[in-house]
Design a protein around this motif. Structure first.
Motif, PDB file in Angstrom:
ATOM      1  N   UNK A  68     -13.780   1.869  -4.585  1.00  0.00           N
ATOM      2  CA  UNK A  68     -13.992   1.456  -3.193  1.00  0.00           C
ATOM      3  C   UNK A  68     -12.730   0.832  -2.600  1.00  0.00           C
ATOM      4  N   UNK A  69     -12.446   1.113  -1.348  1.00  0.00           N
ATOM      5  CA  UNK A  69     -11.179   0.662  -0.760  1.00  0.00           C
ATOM      6  C   UNK A  69     -11.016  -0.852  -0.673  1.00  0.00           C
ATOM      7  N   UNK A  70     -12.105  -1.618  -0.675  1.00  0.00           N
ATOM      8  CA  UNK A  70     -11.979  -3.059  -0.561  1.00  0.00           C
ATOM      9  C   UNK A  70     -12.204  -3.781  -1.888  1.00  0.00           C
ATOM     10  N   UNK A  71     -12.452  -3.046  -2.958  1.00  0.00           N
ATOM     11  CA  UNK A  71     -12.525  -3.628  -4.307  1.00  0.00           C
ATOM     12  C   UNK A  71     -11.131  -3.534  -4.907  1.00  0.00           C
ATOM     13  N   UNK A  72     -10.576  -4.659  -5.268  1.00  0.00           N
ATOM     14  CA  UNK A  72      -9.210  -4.660  -5.761  1.00  0.00           C
ATOM     15  C   UNK A  72      -9.094  -4.967  -7.243  1.00  0.00           C
ATOM     16  N   UNK A  73      -9.835  -5.956  -7.725  1.00  0.00           N
ATOM     17  CA  UNK A  73      -9.567  -6.483  -9.044  1.00  0.00           C
ATOM     18  C   UNK A  73     -10.387  -5.917 -10.182  1.00  0.00           C
ATOM     19  N   UNK A  74     -11.557  -5.406  -9.933  1.00  0.00           N
ATOM     20  CA  UNK A  74     -12.471  -5.070 -11.018  1.00  0.00           C
ATOM     21  C   UNK A  74     -12.414  -3.610 -11.425  1.00  0.00           C
ATOM     22  N   UNK A  75     -11.207  -3.154 -11.689  1.00  0.00           N
ATOM     23  CA  UNK A  75     -10.958  -1.815 -12.211  1.00  0.00           C
ATOM     24  C   UNK A  75     -10.351  -1.947 -13.603  1.00  0.00           C
ATOM     25  N   UNK A  76     -10.433  -0.890 -14.379  1.00  0.00           N
ATOM     26  CA  UNK A  76      -9.733  -0.871 -15.664  1.00  0.00           C
ATOM     27  C   UNK A  76      -8.245  -1.095 -15.401  1.00  0.00           C
ATOM     28  N   UNK A  77      -7.582  -1.815 -16.288  1.00  0.00           N
ATOM     29  CA  UNK A  77      -6.183  -2.202 -16.086  1.00  0.00           C
ATOM     30  C   UNK A  77      -5.297  -0.987 -15.820  1.00  0.00           C
ATOM     31  N   UNK A  78      -5.435   0.080 -16.604  1.00  0.00           N
ATOM     32  CA  UNK A  78      -4.577   1.252 -16.406  1.00  0.00           C
ATOM     33  C   UNK A  78      -4.854   1.925 -15.064  1.00  0.00           C
ATOM     34  N   UNK A  79      -6.115   1.971 -14.660  1.00  0.00           N
ATOM     35  CA  UNK A  79      -6.464   2.585 -13.384  1.00  0.00           C
ATOM     36  C   UNK A  79      -5.975   1.737 -12.216  1.00  0.00           C
ATOM     37  N   UNK A  80      -6.068   0.423 -12.344  1.00  0.00           N
ATOM     38  CA  UNK A  80      -5.582  -0.480 -11.296  1.00  0.00           C
ATOM     39  C   UNK A  80      -4.103  -0.237 -11.051  1.00  0.00           C
ATOM     40  N   UNK A  81      -3.354  -0.075 -12.122  1.00  0.00           N
ATOM     41  CA  UNK A  81      -1.904   0.147 -12.011  1.00  0.00           C
ATOM     42  C   UNK A  81      -1.629   1.497 -11.344  1.00  0.00           C
ATOM     43  N   UNK A  82      -2.360   2.526 -11.747  1.00  0.00           N
ATOM     44  CA  UNK A  82      -2.169   3.855 -11.154  1.00  0.00           C
ATOM     45  C   UNK A  82      -2.551   3.860  -9.682  1.00  0.00           C
ATOM     46  N   UNK A  83      -3.649   3.204  -9.357  1.00  0.00           N
ATOM     47  CA  UNK A  83      -4.121   3.153  -7.963  1.00  0.00           C
ATOM     48  C   UNK A  83      -3.096   2.432  -7.079  1.00  0.00           C
ATOM     49  N   UNK A  84      -2.512   1.361  -7.588  1.00  0.00           N
ATOM     50  CA  UNK A  84      -1.554   0.597  -6.787  1.00  0.00           C
ATOM     51  C   UNK A  84      -0.342   1.426  -6.405  1.00  0.00           C
ATOM     52  N   UNK A  85      -0.067   2.493  -7.144  1.00  0.00           N
ATOM     53  CA  UNK A  85       1.053   3.361  -6.813  1.00  0.00           C
ATOM     54  C   UNK A  85       0.822   4.103  -5.493  1.00  0.00           C
ATOM     55  N   UNK A  86      -0.437   4.183  -5.057  1.00  0.00           N
ATOM     56  CA  UNK A  86      -0.773   4.931  -3.842  1.00  0.00           C
ATOM     57  C   UNK A  86      -1.296   4.061  -2.716  1.00  0.00           C
ATOM     58  N   UNK A  87      -1.136   2.758  -2.842  1.00  0.00           N
ATOM     59  CA  UNK A  87      -1.597   1.856  -1.760  1.00  0.00           C
ATOM     60  C   UNK A  87      -0.418   1.317  -1.003  1.00  0.00           C
TER      61      UNK A  87
END
Length: 173
Positions: A154-173
């Motif tokens: 979800x676009x407004x959920x920031x912190x509660x993702x798997x660590x590797x996915x959070x890092x990958x997602x941040x590459x596109x924000x």
């Protein structure tokens, strides 16, 4: 050329279009994941606001989501999951108590993204909730939250993702 005409156009576009823009990530692979910590969740919902708050359990923990939707009989079925969270992280805090945080101006203003979500879409925002029983401990509840966030991102959920996915997602924000 009159620059005020261009400025008026830019301001009108920002007010009518840009302020409603948000990024959506829909990975078919992640949507099809079926490794959940529970067999199923029984979802209910209320419109955002205090009017139907008594329908949110005051004696159960669980998972919740903020979802944009407007079923009006004309538009095709649609929902946009904007945020997923849990009530009862290492506590017995109820879904209703947690929901009340989102009705408290001071609490919401401490979280800029949540303030934007509620301030922008409150008229079409629904609070979805799924109570869980005592057999679901805090670790399992957190695992459910992470799995749902990983699946839907979800676009407004920031912190509660798997660590590797959070890092990958941040590459596109």
């Amino acid at each position: 050329m009159d620059p005020t005409i261009l400025e008026d156009f830019a301001n009108a576009a920002a007010n009518e279009v840009a302020k409603f823009k948000f990024g959506v990530i829909l990975s078919p692979t992640r949507l099809l994941v079926d490794d959940y910590a529970v067999a199923n969740l029984n979802w209910s919902h209320i419109p955002y606001g205090r009017e139907k708050i008594e329908q949110v359990p005051d004696d159960q923990r669980g998972i919740y989501a903020f979802v944009i939707c407007n079923d009006n009989g004309i538009l095709p079925p649609h929902n946009y999951v904007m945020y997923i969270g849990i009530a009862g992280r290492n506590s017995d805090r109820s879904l209703r108590t947690r929901y009340k945080d989102y009705l408290n101006e001071k609490s919401v203003l401490k979280r800029a993204k949540i303030a934007r979500m509620i301030g922008t879409w409150r008229t079409v925002l629904r609070f979805y909730f799924a109570p869980v029983g005592a057999e679901v401990d805090s670790d399992a509840l957190e695992a459910i939250e992470e799995t749902l966030n990983n699946a839907l991102m979800p676009p407004f959920s920031q912190g509660d993702l798997a660590v590797d996915l959070k890092k990958k997602r941040s590459a596109f924000q």
